[in-house]
Scaffold this active site. Structure first.
Site, short mmCIF file in Angstrom:
data_model
loop_
_atom_site.label_atom_id
_atom_site.label_comp_id
_atom_site.label_asym_id
_atom_site.label_seq_id
_atom_site.Cartn_x
_atom_site.Cartn_y
_atom_site.Cartn_z
CG ASP A 10 -0.26 -0.11 2.52
OD1 ASP A 10 0.99 -0.17 2.53
OD2 ASP A 10 -0.96 -0.13 3.55
CG HIS A 42 20.01 9.72 -17.94
ND1 HIS A 42 19.00 9.24 -18.72
CD2 HIS A 42 20.14 11.02 -18.27
CE1 HIS A 42 18.56 10.20 -19.52
NE2 HIS A 42 19.23 11.30 -19.26
CG ASP A 60 20.65 17.46 -15.86
OD1 ASP A 60 19.63 18.17 -15.73
OD2 ASP A 60 20.87 16.77 -16.87
CG ASP A 79 16.40 19.53 -18.15
OD1 ASP A 79 17.36 19.29 -17.39
OD2 ASP A 79 16.24 18.96 -19.26
CG HIS A 105 24.03 14.27 -24.53
ND1 HIS A 105 23.62 15.56 -24.78
CD2 HIS A 105 25.04 14.35 -23.63
CE1 HIS A 105 24.36 16.39 -24.05
NE2 HIS A 105 25.23 15.68 -23.35
CG HIS A 157 15.14 17.79 -24.07
ND1 HIS A 157 14.27 18.32 -23.15
CD2 HIS A 157 16.30 17.61 -23.40
CE1 HIS A 157 14.89 18.44 -21.98
NE2 HIS A 157 16.13 18.03 -22.10
CG HIS A 187 13.54 14.03 -22.21
ND1 HIS A 187 14.07 12.87 -21.71
CD2 HIS A 187 14.47 14.98 -22.00
CE1 HIS A 187 15.28 13.12 -21.22
NE2 HIS A 187 15.54 14.40 -21.37
CD GLU A 213 20.21 18.69 -22.29
OE1 GLU A 213 20.82 18.04 -21.42
OE2 GLU A 213 18.98 18.66 -22.42
CE1 TYR A 271 28.42 14.86 -20.05
CE2 TYR A 271 28.35 14.90 -22.45
CZ TYR A 271 27.83 15.26 -21.24
OH TYR A 271 26.70 16.03 -21.20
NE ARG A 300 23.73 17.31 -18.98
CZ ARG A 300 24.13 16.17 -18.42
NH1 ARG A 300 25.07 15.45 -18.99
NH2 ARG A 300 23.60 15.75 -17.29
CD GLU A 333 19.43 20.62 -19.49
OE1 GLU A 333 19.83 20.03 -18.47
OE2 GLU A 333 18.55 20.18 -20.25
N1 GLY Z 1 18.62 15.00 -17.45
C1 GLY Z 1 17.69 15.06 -18.48
C2 GLY Z 1 18.05 16.03 -19.52
O1 GLY Z 1 18.78 16.97 -19.30
O2 GLY Z 1 17.60 15.95 -20.62
MN MN Z 2 18.99 18.21 -17.73
MN MN Z 3 17.67 18.38 -20.68
#
Ligand code: GLY
Ligand code: MN
Ligand code: MN
Length: 444
Positions: free
Chosen positions: A35, A222, A239, A250, A329, A333, A340, A375, A379, A413, A415
């Protein structure tokens, strides 16, 4: 405000057809057979149209009359004892303002009365549910999702305001993390600071699993364990973002854990920042996401050549997919009710099956009202670089001694969240990202 969303959706369906749209809202989810209740989060399309963020609702749009029927779950006394969330018809009417409000038990009767020639549903599961009450009417599973996606890609002014508010609070939370960062702390302590500043502003739902990654973990795209102790000399990549009224934020930042960039960190950081700033400057209506992605990759390849990490001409590095080893990557997005968000690939547009671009989540020409992330990242991922150092063609472009030295460097990164406007863009992200600015905040 949701009435604007409903009008927008209905305007995309042919007038005068004797048809309905049926949608089922989300139900509560539990951990396996227990539950333990997961926090409720409405399905994004249902939230977009109804504003209802509670479980067990249904809706119908009558495409003949354009009337909106909302079906609420009828709760009993037992439910009130355990959950205390029993609302009256008047409360639901006041909150959600449908043309017709019913208890969910009225669904078969209303369907019978409307007697449509066609029912539009989002997916098989929802179609199966409605078929329990109506086995004869043909169901269309294509048009509704496409129409809703079109609506959600172009944000209304009200939606943009919700996204500005999510970003405003995310700016605060990210900046507080920057102020707190130091070697010796654990990644989860920074997550605790971040979550605290979201929650104290009333934002209770993260938009995705936050990444709080130090040292080599910053090269895991991730990474979500968030449990390593941060060391002197590490990079720290955060992130993370929460939702405001369902709308996501994001942001990513990368900092030197000890407050000052080492020589290699400064060089690689600056390469990513230059690429990010350049492509943000390029954003305006009619620009393609794919071009922005490739431009950012080219800038980063040139930067790594200048830094002595790569050898060769940028054209050749691109041609041989060397960029995919460092930037595996997509550049960004769409962002909205989902992190996303929908609409990156309109009907007929497919992913490009090529390393370094196949994970790009949007291949579209930018238009005012779209919201996207930018972003880029570099790496050092041993799983990609070690085999490349052994590869006859790829190794020619790699300065092997420099790359061996950098195998545990981690990644950078950066973003930001961007609204496309008539004139160009509006950047919602205001967390320090110039090196000097970061070092200044951290020195205080
Ligand atoms: N961590 C998800 C993105 O930046 O797209
Ligand atoms: Mn992100
Ligand atoms: Mn993102």
């Amino acid at each position: 405000m949701r009435h604007l969303h409903r009008d927008k959706l209905l305007s995309l369906f042919e007038e005068g057809q004797h048809a309905i749209i049926y949608m089922k809202g989300a139900e509560l989810k539990y951990r396996y057979d227990t539950d333990y209740e997961f926090p409720f989060r409405q399905e994004s399309n249902f939230w977009y149209l109804s504003g209802v963020n509670e479980p067990d609702f249904h809706l119908i749009f009558d495409l003949t009359s354009h009337e909106y029927h909302l079906f609420a779950p009828r709760r009993d006394a037992n439910y009130a004892v355990w959950h205390g969330r029993v609302k009256s018809m008047e409360q639901y009417r006041g909150e959600y303002d449908p043309d017709h409000l019913h208890w969910d038990s009225a669904l078969p009767k209303v369907l019978n009365k409307l007697d449509p020639d066609r029912i539009y549903c989002l997916n098989e599961e929802q179609a199966e549910y409605i078929e329990e009450f109506d086995r004869n009417t043909p169901i269309d599973l294509d048009s509704l999702e496409e129409a809703l996606t079109h609506c959600r890609v172009f944000k209304t002014d009200w939606e943009l305001d919700q996204m500005r508010e999510a970003a405003r609070i995310n700016n605060i939370a990210h900046t507080e993390v920057l102020r707190t960062l130091a070697p010796g702390k654990h990644e989860y302590e920074l997550k605790a600071i971040f979550d605290y500043h979201q929650v104290r502003h009333g934002l209770l739902q993260d938009a995705y699993n936050g990444i709080f990654a130090s040292g080599p973990n910053s090269a895991i795209l991730h990474y979500v364990e968030n449990n390593r102790q941060i060391r002197e000399g590490d990079l720290f990549l955060i992130d993370a973002g929460f939702e405001y009224e369902g709308y996501a934020s994001d942001f990513t930042r990368t900092y030197p854990a000890n407050g000052s960039f080492s020589k290699d960190q400064a060089t690689i950081y600056q390469v990513v920042l230059d690429a990010q700033q350049q492509v943000i400057e390029d954003i305006e209506p009619e620009v393609g996401m794919e071009e922005l992605h490739m431009t950012s990759a080219e800038i980063m390849m040139q930067g790594l050549v200048d830094a002595g990490i790569l050898d060769g001409r940028v054209e050749d590095l691109m041609e041989n997919d060397i960029f995919a080893l460092f930037f595996p990557h997509g550049l960004g997005h769409f962002l909205g009710l989902d992190t996303h968000d929908v609409g990156g690939y309109p009907k007929g547009v497919d992913r490009i099956d090529r390393p370094g671009i196949k994970y790009l989540r949007a291949r579209r020409t930018l238009q005012p009202g779209m919201v996207l992330t930018v972003e880029p990242g570099i790496y050092f991922i041993p799983a990609l670089l070690k085999p490349a150092l052994e590869d006859e063609t790829k190794s020619k472009f790699l300065n092997s001694s420099r790359i061996e030295e950098l195998l545990s460097f981690g990644g950078v990164r950066i973003e930001d969240n961007i609204i496309v406007t008539e004139e160009g863009y509006e950047n919602l992200t205001e967390v320090p990202k110039e090196r000097e600015e970061i070092e200044n905040v951290m020195s205080k």
